[in-house]
Motif scaffolding. Structure first.
Motif, PDB file in Angstrom:
ATOM      1  N   GLY A  15       0.805  -1.213   0.000  1.00 16.57           N
ATOM      2  CA  GLY A  15       0.000   0.000   0.000  1.00 16.57           C
ATOM      3  C   GLY A  15       0.840   1.265   0.000  1.00 16.57           C
ATOM      4  N   SER A  16       0.145   2.385   0.120  1.00 18.98           N
ATOM      5  CA  SER A  16       0.801   3.688   0.057  1.00 18.98           C
ATOM      6  C   SER A  16       0.340   4.577   1.205  1.00 18.98           C
ATOM      7  CB  SER A  16       0.475   4.393  -1.271  1.00 18.98           C
ATOM      8  OG  SER A  16       0.952   3.662  -2.371  1.00 18.98           O
ATOM      9  N   ARG A  18       1.039   8.931   2.451  1.00 13.70           N
ATOM     10  CA  ARG A  18       1.705  10.212   2.207  1.00 13.70           C
ATOM     11  C   ARG A  18       1.868  10.927   3.534  1.00 13.70           C
ATOM     12  NH1 ARG A  18      -0.482  15.794  -0.449  1.00 13.70           N
ATOM     13  NH2 ARG A  18       1.425  16.439  -1.548  1.00 13.70           N
ATOM     14  N   ARG A  66      10.799   3.878  -4.372  1.00 12.63           N
ATOM     15  CA  ARG A  66       9.485   3.683  -3.750  1.00 12.63           C
ATOM     16  C   ARG A  66       8.995   4.938  -3.047  1.00 12.63           C
ATOM     17  NH1 ARG A  66       8.948   0.274   0.360  1.00 12.63           N
ATOM     18  NH2 ARG A  66      11.129   0.439   1.067  1.00 12.63           N
ATOM     19  N   PHE A  67       9.919   5.708  -2.486  1.00 18.89           N
ATOM     20  CA  PHE A  67       9.556   6.920  -1.755  1.00 18.89           C
ATOM     21  C   PHE A  67       9.937   8.152  -2.568  1.00 18.89           C
ATOM     22  CE2 PHE A  67       9.979   5.112   2.858  1.00 18.89           C
ATOM     23  CZ  PHE A  67       9.118   4.083   2.524  1.00 18.89           C
ATOM     24  N   THR A  68       9.132   9.187  -2.426  1.00 16.94           N
ATOM     25  CA  THR A  68       9.414  10.458  -3.099  1.00 16.94           C
ATOM     26  C   THR A  68       9.233  11.599  -2.116  1.00 16.94           C
ATOM     27  OG1 THR A  68       8.620   9.578  -5.214  1.00 16.94           O
ATOM     28  CG2 THR A  68       8.829  11.974  -5.017  1.00 16.94           C
ATOM     29  N   GLN A  81       5.949  10.792  -0.059  1.00 21.02           N
ATOM     30  CA  GLN A  81       5.039   9.832  -0.665  1.00 21.02           C
ATOM     31  C   GLN A  81       5.697   8.466  -0.616  1.00 21.02           C
ATOM     32  OE1 GLN A  81       1.845  10.223  -1.993  1.00 21.02           O
ATOM     33  NE2 GLN A  81       1.890   7.988  -2.114  1.00 21.02           N
ATOM     34  N   MET A  82       5.030   7.519   0.019  1.00 19.32           N
ATOM     35  CA  MET A  82       5.586   6.178   0.204  1.00 19.32           C
ATOM     36  C   MET A  82       4.708   5.165  -0.505  1.00 19.32           C
ATOM     37  SD  MET A  82       6.692   6.434   4.215  1.00 19.32           S
ATOM     38  CE  MET A  82       4.996   6.420   4.791  1.00 19.32           C
ATOM     39  N   ASN A  83       5.276   4.514  -1.491  1.00 24.01           N
ATOM     40  CA  ASN A  83       4.554   3.500  -2.257  1.00 24.01           C
ATOM     41  C   ASN A  83       5.195   2.130  -2.060  1.00 24.01           C
ATOM     42  OD1 ASN A  83       2.929   5.566  -3.368  1.00 24.01           O
ATOM     43  ND2 ASN A  83       4.394   5.894  -5.032  1.00 24.01           N
ATOM     44  N   SER A  84       4.442   1.109  -2.415  1.00 21.99           N
ATOM     45  CA  SER A  84       4.945  -0.271  -2.314  1.00 21.99           C
ATOM     46  C   SER A  84       5.554  -0.529  -0.939  1.00 21.99           C
ATOM     47  CB  SER A  84       5.993  -0.533  -3.410  1.00 21.99           C
ATOM     48  OG  SER A  84       5.446  -0.302  -4.693  1.00 21.99           O
ATOM     49  N   LEU A  85       4.799  -0.165   0.074  1.00 16.61           N
ATOM     50  CA  LEU A  85       5.317  -0.275   1.434  1.00 16.61           C
ATOM     51  C   LEU A  85       5.547  -1.730   1.824  1.00 16.61           C
ATOM     52  CD1 LEU A  85       3.202   2.542   3.031  1.00 16.61           C
ATOM     53  CD2 LEU A  85       5.693   2.366   3.158  1.00 16.61           C
TER      54      LEU A  85
END
Length: 123
Positions: A15-16, A18, A66-68, A81-85
């Protein structure tokens, strides 16, 4: 400078989330802003930083791709922004501000810290 981090919570793996960090102070745009994290029983580690002009850097391997990190100087905000946690991303996440123009991945170089926001990733 006062920093207020928010946006943490419980999320499933993949999941993601922010994270947001609200800053006070007149000279926000001149600070280097960073995100660090601290997992239970571990040292606080660097995650990402962003300079006033938008140039970014990320910790090697662990979150890159994965993070921005981003910032809005007009709103005095920094985001992560954290994706593919992953479960190993579980930690308290802190935003921090550093005076000057020399970037750093070392926590001791940062001058101001927010209170932290907990991110829990379930498997």
């Amino acid at each position: 400078v006062q920093l207020q981090a928010s946006g943490g919570g419980l999320v499933q793996a993949g999941g993601s989330l922010r994270l947001s960090c609200a800053a006070s102070g007149r000279t926000f745009s001149t600070y280097i802003m960073g995100w660090f994290r601290q997992a239970p029983g571990k040292e606080r580690e660097f995650v990402a930083e962003i300079r006033w002009g938008g140039r970014t850097a990320y910790s090697v391997d662990s979150v890159k791709g994965r993070f921005t990190i981003s910032r809005d100087n007009a709103k005095k905000m920094v985001y992560l922004q954290m994706n593919s946690l992953k479960p190993e991303d579980t930690a308290v996440y802190y935003c921090a501000a550093k005076i000057g123009d020399r970037p750093s991945t070392t926590r001791y170089d940062y001058d101001y810290w927010g209170q932290g926001t907990l991110v829990t990733v379930s498997s």
